[in-house]
Design a protein around this motif. Structure first.
Motif, mmCIF file in Angstrom:
data_model
loop_
_atom_site.group_PDB
_atom_site.id
_atom_site.type_symbol
_atom_site.label_atom_id
_atom_site.label_comp_id
_atom_site.label_asym_id
_atom_site.label_seq_id
_atom_site.Cartn_x
_atom_site.Cartn_y
_atom_site.Cartn_z
ATOM 1 N N GLN A 20 42.595 49.507 31.683
ATOM 2 C CA GLN A 20 41.656 50.815 31.947
ATOM 3 C C GLN A 20 40.173 50.384 31.560
ATOM 4 O OE1 GLN A 20 42.218 53.861 33.595
ATOM 5 N NE2 GLN A 20 40.085 54.136 33.329
ATOM 6 N N GLY A 21 39.283 50.391 32.464
ATOM 7 C CA GLY A 21 37.868 50.268 32.561
ATOM 8 C C GLY A 21 37.044 51.462 32.137
ATOM 9 N N TRP A 22 35.888 51.357 32.133
ATOM 10 C CA TRP A 22 34.929 52.618 32.198
ATOM 11 C C TRP A 22 34.694 53.405 33.573
ATOM 12 C CZ3 TRP A 22 33.578 47.544 30.361
ATOM 13 C CH2 TRP A 22 32.841 46.953 30.980
ATOM 14 N N LEU A 23 35.183 52.563 34.585
ATOM 15 C CA LEU A 23 34.945 52.953 35.977
ATOM 16 C C LEU A 23 36.248 53.224 36.574
ATOM 17 C CD1 LEU A 23 32.275 50.526 37.356
ATOM 18 C CD2 LEU A 23 31.936 52.698 36.558
ATOM 19 N N ASP A 24 36.125 54.351 37.565
ATOM 20 C CA ASP A 24 37.540 54.383 38.364
ATOM 21 C C ASP A 24 37.725 53.134 39.319
ATOM 22 O OD1 ASP A 24 38.051 56.974 37.102
ATOM 23 O OD2 ASP A 24 36.853 57.912 38.705
ATOM 24 N N PRO A 25 39.068 52.886 39.620
ATOM 25 C CA PRO A 25 39.268 51.774 40.406
ATOM 26 C C PRO A 25 38.490 52.031 42.096
ATOM 27 C CG PRO A 25 41.485 52.417 39.314
ATOM 28 C CD PRO A 25 40.294 53.364 38.973
ATOM 29 N N HIS A 26 38.107 51.131 42.402
ATOM 30 C CA HIS A 26 37.591 51.330 43.897
ATOM 31 C C HIS A 26 38.774 51.094 44.897
ATOM 32 C CE1 HIS A 26 33.842 49.819 41.694
ATOM 33 N NE2 HIS A 26 33.529 50.803 42.187
ATOM 34 N N ARG A 27 38.587 51.958 45.756
ATOM 35 C CA ARG A 27 39.501 51.879 47.025
ATOM 36 C C ARG A 27 39.966 50.545 47.653
ATOM 37 N NH1 ARG A 27 41.858 55.837 50.241
ATOM 38 N NH2 ARG A 27 42.484 55.260 52.412
ATOM 39 N N TYR A 28 38.680 49.755 47.873
ATOM 40 C CA TYR A 28 39.012 48.451 48.450
ATOM 41 C C TYR A 28 38.725 47.224 47.600
ATOM 42 C CZ TYR A 28 38.650 51.821 52.346
ATOM 43 O OH TYR A 28 38.657 52.519 53.222
ATOM 44 N N SER A 29 38.958 47.490 46.272
ATOM 45 C CA SER A 29 38.685 46.105 45.411
ATOM 46 C C SER A 29 39.974 45.416 45.074
ATOM 47 C CB SER A 29 38.070 46.781 44.065
ATOM 48 O OG SER A 29 39.064 47.638 43.320
ATOM 49 N N ASP A 30 40.970 45.670 45.469
ATOM 50 C CA ASP A 30 42.400 44.917 45.210
ATOM 51 C C ASP A 30 42.202 43.828 45.889
ATOM 52 O OD1 ASP A 30 44.507 43.944 44.480
ATOM 53 O OD2 ASP A 30 45.840 45.101 45.779
ATOM 54 N N PRO A 31 41.785 42.478 45.074
ATOM 55 C CA PRO A 31 41.554 41.203 45.790
ATOM 56 C C PRO A 31 43.023 40.712 46.510
ATOM 57 C CG PRO A 31 42.173 40.964 43.577
ATOM 58 C CD PRO A 31 41.917 42.552 43.717
ATOM 59 N N GLY A 32 44.136 41.457 46.346
ATOM 60 C CA GLY A 32 45.233 40.618 46.828
ATOM 61 C C GLY A 32 45.619 39.339 46.409
ATOM 62 N N ASN A 33 45.702 38.383 47.368
ATOM 63 C CA ASN A 33 46.095 36.946 46.921
ATOM 64 C C ASN A 33 44.570 36.164 47.088
ATOM 65 O OD1 ASN A 33 48.540 37.295 46.122
ATOM 66 N ND2 ASN A 33 49.481 37.404 48.376
ATOM 67 N N ARG A 34 43.576 36.673 47.508
ATOM 68 C CA ARG A 34 42.214 35.988 47.815
ATOM 69 C C ARG A 34 41.774 35.089 46.730
ATOM 70 N NH1 ARG A 34 37.766 39.424 49.074
ATOM 71 N NH2 ARG A 34 38.776 41.024 47.552
ATOM 72 N N PHE A 35 42.182 35.609 45.487
ATOM 73 C CA PHE A 35 41.667 34.991 44.383
ATOM 74 C C PHE A 35 42.643 34.242 43.603
ATOM 75 C CE2 PHE A 35 39.286 38.666 44.799
ATOM 76 C CZ PHE A 35 37.837 38.236 45.082
ATOM 77 N N GLU A 36 43.655 33.857 44.202
ATOM 78 C CA GLU A 36 44.845 33.219 43.524
ATOM 79 C C GLU A 36 44.646 31.744 43.396
ATOM 80 O OE1 GLU A 36 47.025 34.856 41.465
ATOM 81 O OE2 GLU A 36 45.871 36.792 42.243
ATOM 82 N N ALA A 37 43.611 31.156 44.044
ATOM 83 C CA ALA A 37 43.340 29.833 44.260
ATOM 84 C C ALA A 37 43.027 29.370 42.525
ATOM 85 C CB ALA A 37 42.459 29.263 45.149
ATOM 86 N N LYS A 38 42.511 30.109 41.789
ATOM 87 C CA LYS A 38 42.109 29.922 40.660
ATOM 88 C C LYS A 38 42.573 30.522 39.478
ATOM 89 C CE LYS A 38 38.994 26.659 42.228
ATOM 90 N NZ LYS A 38 39.332 25.244 42.544
ATOM 91 N N PRO A 39 43.836 30.890 39.375
ATOM 92 C CA PRO A 39 44.438 32.074 38.350
ATOM 93 C C PRO A 39 44.199 31.563 37.040
ATOM 94 C CG PRO A 39 46.167 30.466 39.433
ATOM 95 C CD PRO A 39 44.864 30.084 40.076
ATOM 96 N N ARG A 40 43.946 30.284 36.707
ATOM 97 C CA ARG A 40 44.009 29.780 35.320
ATOM 98 C C ARG A 40 42.501 29.826 34.826
ATOM 99 N NH1 ARG A 40 47.987 24.690 35.728
ATOM 100 N NH2 ARG A 40 49.867 26.183 35.675
ATOM 101 N N GLU A 41 41.801 30.367 35.550
ATOM 102 C CA GLU A 41 40.077 30.573 35.255
ATOM 103 C C GLU A 41 39.785 31.947 34.912
ATOM 104 O OE1 GLU A 41 37.548 28.749 38.060
ATOM 105 O OE2 GLU A 41 38.388 26.803 37.958
ATOM 106 N N LEU A 42 39.147 32.313 33.826
ATOM 107 C CA LEU A 42 38.501 33.556 33.335
ATOM 108 C C LEU A 42 37.155 33.539 34.286
ATOM 109 C CD1 LEU A 42 38.704 35.966 31.824
ATOM 110 C CD2 LEU A 42 37.617 34.751 30.125
ATOM 111 N N ALA A 43 36.167 32.758 33.998
ATOM 112 C CA ALA A 43 35.116 32.644 34.682
ATOM 113 C C ALA A 43 34.670 31.203 35.036
ATOM 114 C CB ALA A 43 34.023 33.253 33.697
ATOM 115 N N PHE A 44 33.489 31.159 35.606
ATOM 116 C CA PHE A 44 32.918 30.093 36.189
ATOM 117 C C PHE A 44 31.190 29.905 35.634
ATOM 118 C CE2 PHE A 44 30.937 26.550 38.645
ATOM 119 C CZ PHE A 44 31.918 25.687 38.421
ATOM 120 N N VAL A 45 30.813 29.158 34.710
ATOM 121 C CA VAL A 45 29.721 29.077 34.168
ATOM 122 C C VAL A 45 28.624 28.110 34.731
ATOM 123 C CG1 VAL A 45 28.211 29.166 32.005
ATOM 124 C CG2 VAL A 45 30.487 30.251 32.216
#
Length: 179
Positions: A58-83
């Motif tokens: 639970q964050g400080w904002l309500d979930p957005h209707r269209y923000s579910d990334p589905g499988n689009r971001f699963e290519a890098k599941p072991r990464e938290l961020a990129f610096v």
């Protein structure tokens, strides 16, 4: 020096950078060597603190209707961020680039801040508290002082005293414990 952090939406639902609101750089200026950012002198350090909400929490904002990334971001599941860090040495005209992925496992194994990180967190929280940040939730001056507790350095001890003074002067009815 320029630093760019991109969070993986498969791991991080929300984030915010604390204390650098006036240092924002347009994304398109990151690769532009004609646009300068902050200067960091030799032997100096900068600490940037991000508040993150892991995906599924639970964050400080309500979930957005269209923000579910589905499988689009699963290519890098072991990464938290990129610096990405871009810097120029004195008298250079062209910047150099360093890029690193931040492993998602760091989030799972992260504990409460200790030592220097606890102190930096306390300083950031104190700044947010003085600004009246509503996202601090129920963090009190006493809680901030507890984060900075155990410091032996004179200036850090003075910071703890300053937090206590601010807490004693707070008229908003926060739970305050002065030491």
């Amino acid at each position: 020096m320029k630093i760019q952090v991109e969070f993986n939406p498969a791991a991080v639902a929300q984030y915010r950078l604390l204390g650098y609101e006036n240092r924002a750089l347009r994304e398109e200026d990151f690769n532009n060597d004609k646009v300068d950012a902050g200067d960091i002198g030799a032997g100096h350090q900068v600490t940037a603190i991000y508040e993150i909400v892991p995906r599924g929490a639970q964050g400080w904002l309500d979930p957005h209707r269209y923000s579910d990334p589905g499988n689009r971001f699963e290519a890098k599941p072991r990464e938290l961020a990129f610096v990405k860090l871009r810097y120029k040495l004195p008298d250079d005209t062209t910047s150099k680039l360093i890029e690193r992925a931040v492993p998602a496992a760091l989030l799972a194994s992260a504990g409460a801040p200790r030592g220097d990180m606890a102190f930096a967190t306390a300083v950031a929280a104190f700044g947010q508290k003085l600004r009246g940040d509503p996202l601090l939730g129920n963090l009190t001056y006493a809680g901030i002082a507890a984060l900075a507790d155990g410091q032996r350095d004179y200036y850090r001890q003075e910071f703890a005293k300053l937090v206590g003074i601010a807490g004693s002067l707070d008229t908003r009815g926060n739970d305050v414990a002065v030491r």
